[in-house]
Design a protein around this motif. Structure first.
Motif, PDB file in Angstrom:
ATOM      1  N   PRO A 293       4.572  -5.025 -10.271  1.00 51.73           N
ATOM      2  CA  PRO A 293       3.597  -5.039 -11.371  1.00 51.73           C
ATOM      3  C   PRO A 293       2.640  -3.841 -11.324  1.00 51.73           C
ATOM      4  O   PRO A 293       2.227  -3.348 -12.366  1.00 51.73           O
ATOM      5  CB  PRO A 293       2.833  -6.345 -11.146  1.00 51.73           C
ATOM      6  N   LEU A 294       2.307  -3.389 -10.118  1.00 45.86           N
ATOM      7  CA  LEU A 294       1.389  -2.252 -10.017  1.00 45.86           C
ATOM      8  C   LEU A 294       2.071  -0.952 -10.418  1.00 45.86           C
ATOM      9  O   LEU A 294       1.456  -0.079 -11.035  1.00 45.86           O
ATOM     10  CB  LEU A 294       0.849  -2.135  -8.588  1.00 45.86           C
ATOM     11  N   LEU A 295       3.346  -0.801 -10.070  1.00 43.94           N
ATOM     12  CA  LEU A 295       4.064   0.413 -10.426  1.00 43.94           C
ATOM     13  C   LEU A 295       4.250   0.532 -11.938  1.00 43.94           C
ATOM     14  O   LEU A 295       4.415   1.628 -12.464  1.00 43.94           O
ATOM     15  CB  LEU A 295       5.429   0.438  -9.734  1.00 43.94           C
ATOM     16  N   ALA A 296       4.249  -0.616 -12.623  1.00 42.94           N
ATOM     17  CA  ALA A 296       4.399  -0.600 -14.080  1.00 42.94           C
ATOM     18  C   ALA A 296       3.121  -0.136 -14.765  1.00 42.94           C
ATOM     19  O   ALA A 296       3.137   0.196 -15.955  1.00 42.94           O
ATOM     20  CB  ALA A 296       4.782  -1.992 -14.591  1.00 42.94           C
ATOM     21  N   LEU A 297       2.022  -0.100 -14.034  1.00 39.85           N
ATOM     22  CA  LEU A 297       0.740   0.325 -14.593  1.00 39.85           C
ATOM     23  C   LEU A 297       0.402   1.718 -14.080  1.00 39.85           C
ATOM     24  O   LEU A 297       0.512   2.000 -12.896  1.00 39.85           O
ATOM     25  CB  LEU A 297      -0.371  -0.645 -14.167  1.00 39.85           C
TER      26      LEU A 297
ATOM     27  N   GLY B 160      -8.138   7.562  -8.530  1.00 34.81           N
ATOM     28  CA  GLY B 160      -9.454   7.182  -8.057  1.00 34.81           C
ATOM     29  C   GLY B 160      -9.674   5.689  -8.008  1.00 34.81           C
ATOM     30  O   GLY B 160     -10.548   5.207  -7.288  1.00 34.81           O
ATOM     31  N   GLY B 161      -8.881   4.947  -8.773  1.00 34.96           N
ATOM     32  CA  GLY B 161      -9.055   3.499  -8.798  1.00 34.96           C
ATOM     33  C   GLY B 161      -7.998   2.753  -8.019  1.00 34.96           C
ATOM     34  O   GLY B 161      -7.919   1.518  -8.102  1.00 34.96           O
ATOM     35  N   LEU B 162      -7.182   3.489  -7.244  1.00 36.64           N
ATOM     36  CA  LEU B 162      -6.064   2.852  -6.553  1.00 36.64           C
ATOM     37  C   LEU B 162      -6.524   1.920  -5.440  1.00 36.64           C
ATOM     38  O   LEU B 162      -6.017   0.799  -5.304  1.00 36.64           O
ATOM     39  CB  LEU B 162      -5.129   3.925  -5.982  1.00 36.64           C
ATOM     40  N   LEU B 163      -7.483   2.351  -4.630  1.00 35.41           N
ATOM     41  CA  LEU B 163      -7.924   1.541  -3.486  1.00 35.41           C
ATOM     42  C   LEU B 163      -8.527   0.206  -3.927  1.00 35.41           C
ATOM     43  O   LEU B 163      -8.111  -0.854  -3.433  1.00 35.41           O
ATOM     44  CB  LEU B 163      -8.908   2.333  -2.623  1.00 35.41           C
ATOM     45  N   PRO B 164      -9.492   0.194  -4.848  1.00 28.54           N
ATOM     46  CA  PRO B 164     -10.017  -1.109  -5.296  1.00 28.54           C
ATOM     47  C   PRO B 164      -8.969  -1.955  -6.004  1.00 28.54           C
ATOM     48  O   PRO B 164      -9.013  -3.186  -5.930  1.00 28.54           O
ATOM     49  CB  PRO B 164     -11.164  -0.725  -6.239  1.00 28.54           C
TER      50      PRO B 164
ATOM     51  N   ALA C 166       0.829  -1.207   0.000  1.00 31.96           N
ATOM     52  CA  ALA C 166       0.000   0.000   0.000  1.00 31.96           C
ATOM     53  C   ALA C 166       0.863   1.257   0.000  1.00 31.96           C
ATOM     54  O   ALA C 166       0.614   2.201  -0.761  1.00 31.96           O
ATOM     55  CB  ALA C 166      -0.931  -0.002   1.207  1.00 31.96           C
ATOM     56  N   LEU C 167       1.906   1.278   0.837  1.00 29.70           N
ATOM     57  CA  LEU C 167       2.755   2.464   0.939  1.00 29.70           C
ATOM     58  C   LEU C 167       3.507   2.739  -0.362  1.00 29.70           C
ATOM     59  O   LEU C 167       3.667   3.892  -0.775  1.00 29.70           O
ATOM     60  CB  LEU C 167       3.745   2.299   2.094  1.00 29.70           C
ATOM     61  N   VAL C 168       3.969   1.664  -1.020  1.00 30.71           N
ATOM     62  CA  VAL C 168       4.680   1.837  -2.291  1.00 30.71           C
ATOM     63  C   VAL C 168       3.717   2.300  -3.375  1.00 30.71           C
ATOM     64  O   VAL C 168       4.010   3.218  -4.147  1.00 30.71           O
ATOM     65  CB  VAL C 168       5.372   0.527  -2.713  1.00 30.71           C
ATOM     66  N   ALA C 169       2.553   1.674  -3.442  1.00 31.94           N
ATOM     67  CA  ALA C 169       1.579   2.038  -4.469  1.00 31.94           C
ATOM     68  C   ALA C 169       1.085   3.477  -4.288  1.00 31.94           C
ATOM     69  O   ALA C 169       0.791   4.166  -5.271  1.00 31.94           O
ATOM     70  CB  ALA C 169       0.402   1.075  -4.440  1.00 31.94           C
ATOM     71  N   LEU C 170       1.021   3.945  -3.037  1.00 26.96           N
ATOM     72  CA  LEU C 170       0.578   5.307  -2.760  1.00 26.96           C
ATOM     73  C   LEU C 170       1.692   6.332  -2.952  1.00 26.96           C
ATOM     74  O   LEU C 170       1.453   7.532  -2.857  1.00 26.96           O
ATOM     75  CB  LEU C 170       0.037   5.399  -1.327  1.00 26.96           C
ATOM     76  N   GLY C 171       2.912   5.853  -3.178  1.00 21.89           N
ATOM     77  CA  GLY C 171       4.030   6.760  -3.391  1.00 21.89           C
ATOM     78  C   GLY C 171       4.693   7.234  -2.120  1.00 21.89           C
ATOM     79  O   GLY C 171       5.574   8.102  -2.157  1.00 21.89           O
TER      80      GLY C 171
END
Length: 248
Positions: free
Chosen positions: A175-179, A184-188, A67-72
């Motif tokens: 894989p998520l960072l590559a997308l 608005g769609g990060l949480l789901p 979560a922390l990485v995906a949120l930056g």
């Protein structure tokens, strides 16, 4: 339905819950190092419910970092993360073997000291290496955990799995960072991807259980050296990943 790009180029839209769930599932089962760590963790924990608690700790750890990485909030060094994943495999397998055979904790301390020779090897070969800070922290952790072998492994395993889950979470985030996911769609997306990761882990554990059950049904009694051989193989594989990635 937002268009997601990979590496700046337009890619097929991946916006449904099932798509991200599948991505997380495939990422676990296609990553040999993640599967190897799960197997080593099972060997360290021992027993069904002990394994469940350990995997739960691992889940908490990787969910937080993912979560922390995906949120930056966190921007981990990819090379360091990949090396640390290799270390988690080696340490879990090595500690499982050491506990099972009652080896002195000083063997682990010796291994921790050996980690500090990686920068020297890099200097001799002209290869790049992870920083002294990262390697020193890993060595200190390995030494401390080796000296903590007096504690029961089933009790220690969930705590260790949580710590190691932090490193694996950064790896899962790849894989998520590559997308390029719309905010608005990060949480789901995180929710779906994490469910996929857990489904992949449970599938891997079910496969391990099926293999062990099959061996016991076929051989009636699994040879004592089978545990040692499996742990040694995982330790060697994890060590190779750790050193090779630390020198990459």
């Amino acid at each position: 339905k937002s268009e997601i790009t990979v590496g700046g180029a337009a890619a097929s839209p991946v916006s449904s819950f099932f798509d991200f769930l599948t991505l997380g599932f495939e990422h676990v089962l296609s990553g040999l190092d993640h599967v190897a760590f799960l197997l080593a963790l099972v060997m360290l924990a021992g027993g069904l419910w002990r394994t469940v608690f350990a995997v739960t700790g691992f889940t908490l750890g990787h969910t937080l970092t993912l979560a922390l990485v995906a949120l930056g909030v966190l921007k981990p060094d990819t090379g360091a993360v990949e090396a640390l994943i290799g270390f988690t495999v080696a340490w879990a397998a090595g500690d499982a073997l050491a506990r099972a055979r009652g080896l002195s904790p000083w063997y682990g301390v010796g291994g921790a000291v050996a980690i500090l020779f990686i920068p020297a090897l890099a200097w001799l070969t002209g290869l790049p290496s992870l920083s002294w800070t990262v390697l020193g922290g890993v060595a200190l952790f390995a030494a401390a955990m080796s000296l903590a072998r007096a504690f029961d492994a089933p009790v220690v395993a969930p705590a260790i799995a949580t710590v190691f889950g932090l490193a694996h979470g950064a790896g899962f985030a790849g894989p998520l960072l590559a997308l390029q996911i719309p905010s608005g769609g990060l949480l789901p997306t995180l929710f779906a991807f994490n469910i996929g990761v857990e489904a992949g882990q449970l599938t891997a554990l079910a496969l391990f259980g099926a293999v062990i059950w099959g061996l016991r049904r076929t051989l009636k009694q699994v040879p004592d050296f089978a545990f040692d051989a499996a742990a040694a193989a995982l330790f060697a594989l994890g060590t190779f990943w750790f050193v090779s990635r630390a020198l990459a």
